[in-house]
Design an enzyme around this catalytic site. Structure first.
Site, PDB file in Angstrom:
ATOM      1  CG  HIS A 179      -7.447  14.597  85.727  1.00  0.00           C
ATOM      2  ND1 HIS A 179      -8.757  14.208  85.474  1.00  0.00           N
ATOM      3  CD2 HIS A 179      -7.495  15.914  86.033  1.00  0.00           C
ATOM      4  CE1 HIS A 179      -9.536  15.253  85.616  1.00  0.00           C
ATOM      5  NE2 HIS A 179      -8.803  16.308  85.953  1.00  0.00           N
ATOM      6  CG  ASP A 180      -9.441  16.017  89.298  1.00  0.00           C
ATOM      7  OD1 ASP A 180      -8.446  16.769  89.237  1.00  0.00           O
ATOM      8  OD2 ASP A 180     -10.519  16.279  88.745  1.00  0.00           O
ATOM      9  CD  GLN A 195      -8.297  27.228  87.213  1.00  0.00           C
ATOM     10  OE1 GLN A 195      -8.106  27.125  88.428  1.00  0.00           O
ATOM     11  NE2 GLN A 195      -8.455  26.176  86.433  1.00  0.00           N
ATOM     12  NE  ARG A 216      -5.036  18.440  91.150  1.00  0.00           N
ATOM     13  CZ  ARG A 216      -5.844  19.315  90.562  1.00  0.00           C
ATOM     14  NH1 ARG A 216      -7.082  18.988  90.289  1.00  0.00           N
ATOM     15  NH2 ARG A 216      -5.413  20.528  90.234  1.00  0.00           N
ATOM     16  CG  HIS A 245     -12.732  28.160  85.587  1.00  0.00           C
ATOM     17  ND1 HIS A 245     -13.366  27.291  86.452  1.00  0.00           N
ATOM     18  CD2 HIS A 245     -11.756  27.434  85.001  1.00  0.00           C
ATOM     19  CE1 HIS A 245     -12.786  26.104  86.403  1.00  0.00           C
ATOM     20  NE2 HIS A 245     -11.803  26.159  85.524  1.00  0.00           N
ATOM     21  CD  GLU A 295     -15.185  17.505  86.994  1.00  0.00           C
ATOM     22  OE1 GLU A 295     -14.535  17.146  87.982  1.00  0.00           O
ATOM     23  OE2 GLU A 295     -15.362  18.709  86.707  1.00  0.00           O
ATOM     24  CG  ASP A 333      -6.499  23.408  87.594  1.00  0.00           C
ATOM     25  OD1 ASP A 333      -5.995  22.469  88.226  1.00  0.00           O
ATOM     26  OD2 ASP A 333      -7.729  23.610  87.544  1.00  0.00           O
ATOM     27  CG  ASP A 370     -13.588  21.354  84.159  1.00  0.00           C
ATOM     28  OD1 ASP A 370     -13.182  20.340  84.728  1.00  0.00           O
ATOM     29  OD2 ASP A 370     -13.274  22.516  84.506  1.00  0.00           O
TER      30      ASP A 370
HETATM   31  C1  GLC Z   1     -12.285  19.757  87.307  1.00  0.00           C
HETATM   32  C2  GLC Z   1     -11.003  19.085  86.874  1.00  0.00           C
HETATM   33  C3  GLC Z   1      -9.884  19.488  87.794  1.00  0.00           C
HETATM   34  C4  GLC Z   1      -9.749  20.988  87.750  1.00  0.00           C
HETATM   35  C5  GLC Z   1     -11.094  21.688  88.020  1.00  0.00           C
HETATM   36  C6  GLC Z   1     -11.054  23.145  87.657  1.00  0.00           C
HETATM   37  O1  GLC Z   1     -12.699  19.347  88.557  1.00  0.00           O
HETATM   38  O2  GLC Z   1     -11.168  17.695  86.855  1.00  0.00           O
HETATM   39  O3  GLC Z   1      -8.682  18.874  87.432  1.00  0.00           O
HETATM   40  O4  GLC Z   1      -8.809  21.395  88.713  1.00  0.00           O
HETATM   41  O5  GLC Z   1     -12.141  21.138  87.260  1.00  0.00           O
HETATM   42  O6  GLC Z   1     -11.140  23.329  86.273  1.00  0.00           O
END
Ligand code: GLC
Length: 650
Positions: free
Chosen positions: A392-393, A249, A517, A181, A323, A138, A281
């Site tokens: 990046h998302d 995860q 992505r 996670h 985030e 991921d 995150d």
């Molecule tokens: C956040 C990250 C994303 C990731 C997710 C799980 O949203 O920006 O890229 O897949 O967390 O860690």
């Protein structure tokens, strides 16, 4: 009777003797007195009776980290205490990059710091670089070891060396802290799998489907396409493991105080390596509660407040960025409301702003944008936004029905339109994007694609039509003009400063093929960077020069300090967005034309905000608002401040 200071009760005998000098002991004691009460209150709120032994454990962790904190970082702590607004200032500019895609290794990044310095960057977020699980991970968000760097990128010592180099240039190192996670290969998960009850209690593992099914009734799906469901059967653990994201995860059980202690230890360890900002995150998902969507639970904010108090005691130079890609009414709590005001994260992503930029660009209509911002709760004045155009998302169309209804649109239809538009299906669209995670149950389609490709440059270069190319360049600069003048840390996404296009070869890498992505996570094109610097006539060069100019102009405008809110004003022309900032040094008005049309904008609207005379800090031109309309070229951005009579000029 006044309570004795916390430090006097907690820092007795041996503890105090462990300090080398009295000044150090006093500093620690003062911070403990300042942040200890918040820490204790939050621990009690989350852990009840377990709070007391947990506090004793945390104190040990904090003292160890304090004793081992390098002298130059302690000096940075002092400096930051003198400039608590360091993330709010207009000279703060962020840059987000993957270490390997930007420069191969951490040492390679060090070699490219002059490039970032020249761009005006003061905040460098290097995407996940701690040791991930092998294979699919991921994008590094499945961490196997928080105390090691991914092998091919370098070592922990390289990370410290890079952080020190950044510091000496006035730049801060920002890293992800993945705390919802860990990878199933992490030592804690391995021990849980081997049957160790201490570590099983770090996770949510259920013997059968009873509880998972009960939770599933109200849980949404994050990756409905490649990881449907929120639980995964694990043979070794003989149970259903909570896995919100990918199956590998494993969600942590934050109701277990040991998990909090581990993360305080990890944060302080990395802070002592020189990390200055932690990106928390997926923070919204930390706490699980039956019958809810298991996001934004009140405990999340107590946990953040506890983590932050520990960081402030040992390493006050450190800041947190949340985030939380959640609705505005939920988001504001991550910056602190009520008793948590200003005590949780220092910064949060402004996802709505990003979504509305793309929505207005597609519809050439800013009424929904204005409505959404007007309904947005104000943030605490000591916090800041992370403002961005791309990251990046993927882009998910987080637009509320309340906002669409208020401007006479159907939420469902508008979101459908945006997915069609940005996936390239809508007739006449300029965008080239890909659909990410189609959810057949809700009809949602999220979008992948680079800024330049979504803004029309990919299609325009293919047709070679000069006006289409010109419009794409203007769109890219317009979106940046909005974020750079919004108030917050602009987060430039690597490659966007050169208008890099979609990387369609992403699928050739087997671990990336299933996750599109990667189409917007290209490798840095250094040849293009050099060419752009030499030739400002190419589209890539125009974007680069235009962006540098905007950054330069931003630094000189005190009005853009993030303690001030940007407030939308009703606009007489739906194509034009108006954002007003009332700064003690004068009023600032951002005027943004979201269309390819030349607009004749009524001058009296601008005069009523700014007075008769104003200066546009983008083009450096002076305006006198009289009877004639102000002409706004396609996708034009104006950053206006008023000029008092007799003080005209720049
Ligand atoms: C956040 C990250 C994303 C990731 C997710 C799980 O949203 O920006 O890229 O897949 O967390 O860690």
């Amino acid at each position: 009777m006044p309570q004795p200071a916390l430090s006097r009760t907690l820092m007795t005998g041996a503890l105090r003797a462990a300090f080398d000098d009295d000044r150090d002991a006093d500093t620690f004691a003062l911070r403990l007195d300042r942040y200890g009460p918040e820490l204790i209150a939050s621990l009690q709120a989350v852990y009840g009776d377990q709070a007391e032994p947990l506090l004793a454990g945390l104190l040990e962790v904090m003292l160890h980290a304090y004793h081992t904190r390098p002298a130059d970082l302690k000096r940075l702590d002092e400096a930051r205490l003198l400039t608590p607004d360091w993330l709010q200032r207009p000279d703060t500019v962020g840059y987000v990059a993957y270490t390997d895609r930007f420069a191969g290794t951490l040492k390679g990044v060090q070699g490219h710091l002059p490039y970032l310095e020249e761009l005006g960057v003061t905040y460098l977020h290097l995407m996940p670089l701690l040791k991930p699980r092998p294979g699919e991970n991921d994008g590094g968000y499945a961490v196997q070891d928080y105390r090691a760097v991914r092998d091919d990128l370098g070592s922990m010592d390289d990370l410290s060396a890079l952080a020190a180099d950044l510091r000496s240039r006035g730049m801060s190192l920002v890293l992800d802290l993945v705390l919802n996670h860990v990878a199933q290969e992490h030592e804690w998960a391995q021990r849980a799998r081997a049957g160790d009850p201490t570590y099983r209690a770090y996770f949510h593992i259920f013997p059968d489907r009873t509880e998972p099914d009960a939770y599933e009734r109200t849980l949404p799906e994050v990756f409905p396409d490649f990881a449907p469901g929120n639980f995964t059967w694990d043979e070794a653990a003989q149970g259903w493991v909570w896995t919100t994201f990918n199956t590998y995860q494993w969600d942590l059980n934050w109701a277990n105080p040991d998990v909090l202690r581990e993360f305080v230890d990890i944060i302080l360890h990395l802070a002592n390596r020189g990390v200055e900002v932690f990106r928390l995150d997926a923070i919204a998902f930390l706490w699980k509660r039956l019958g809810t969507d298991c996001q934004n639970q009140p405990e999340v904010h107590h946990l953040t407040r506890a983590l932050r108090a520990c960081a402030r005691i040992v390493a006050p130079a450190v800041a947190f960025k949340a985030e939380a890609i959640v609705a505005p009414a939920d988001l504001i709590h991550y910056l602190g409301t009520g008793g948590h005001h200003g005590k949780v994260s220092d910064m949060a992503y402004h996802n709505s702003l990003m979504v509305q930029l793309w929505s207005s660009l597609a519809s050439r209509d800013t009424r929904l944008f204005t409505q959404a911002l007007a309904a947005f709760p104000p943030k605490p004045t000591n916090t800041t936004w992370g403002v961005y155009v791309r990251c990046h998302d993927d882009i998910g169309w987080a637009i509320s029905d309340a906002d669409t209804n208020a401007v006479g649109l159907s939420g469902h239809r508008h979101r459908h339109f945006l997915s069609d538009f940005y996936s390239g299906e809508y007739p006449g669209t300029f965008a080239r994007g890909l659909v990410f995670q189609f959810n057949p149950q809700t009809g949602d389609r999220r979008i992948s694609g680079t800024l330049a490709s979504l803004a029309g440059l990919e299609a325009a270069l293919e047709t070679g039509h000069p006006q289409a190319v010109d419009h794409a360049v203007r769109r890219i600069l317009l979106l940046h003009a909005v974020i750079l003048a919004f108030g917050g840390v602009p987060l430039l996404y690597m490659g966007d400063e050169l208008a890099l296009l979609n990387d369609h070869a992403f699928a050739d890498t087997p671990e990336h093929a299933a996750d599109n992505r990667w189409v917007h996570r290209p490798r840095m094109d250094w040849a293009r960077a050099q060419a752009a610097a030499r030739d400002a006539g190419t589209p890539h060069g125009r974007v680069n020069a235009g962006l540098r100019h905007l950054i330069h102009a931003r630094r000189a405008l005190p009005h853009l300090h993030a303690s001030i809110e940007s407030r939308p004003l009703p606009s007489p022309d739906p194509c034009v967005l108006l954002l007003r900032r009332d700064h003690p040094q004068g009023t600032f008005l951002g005027v943004y034309n979201f269309s390819e049309h030349t607009i004749q904008f009524p001058a009296h609207v601008l005069r009523s905000v700014l007075g008769e005379h104003a200066v546009d800090h983008v083009a450096g031109s002076a305006f006198t608002f009289g009877a004639h309309p102000v002409i706004l070229d396609p996708y034009r951005a104006l950053w206006l401040t008023s000029v008092q009579e007799g003080a005209r000029g720049l």
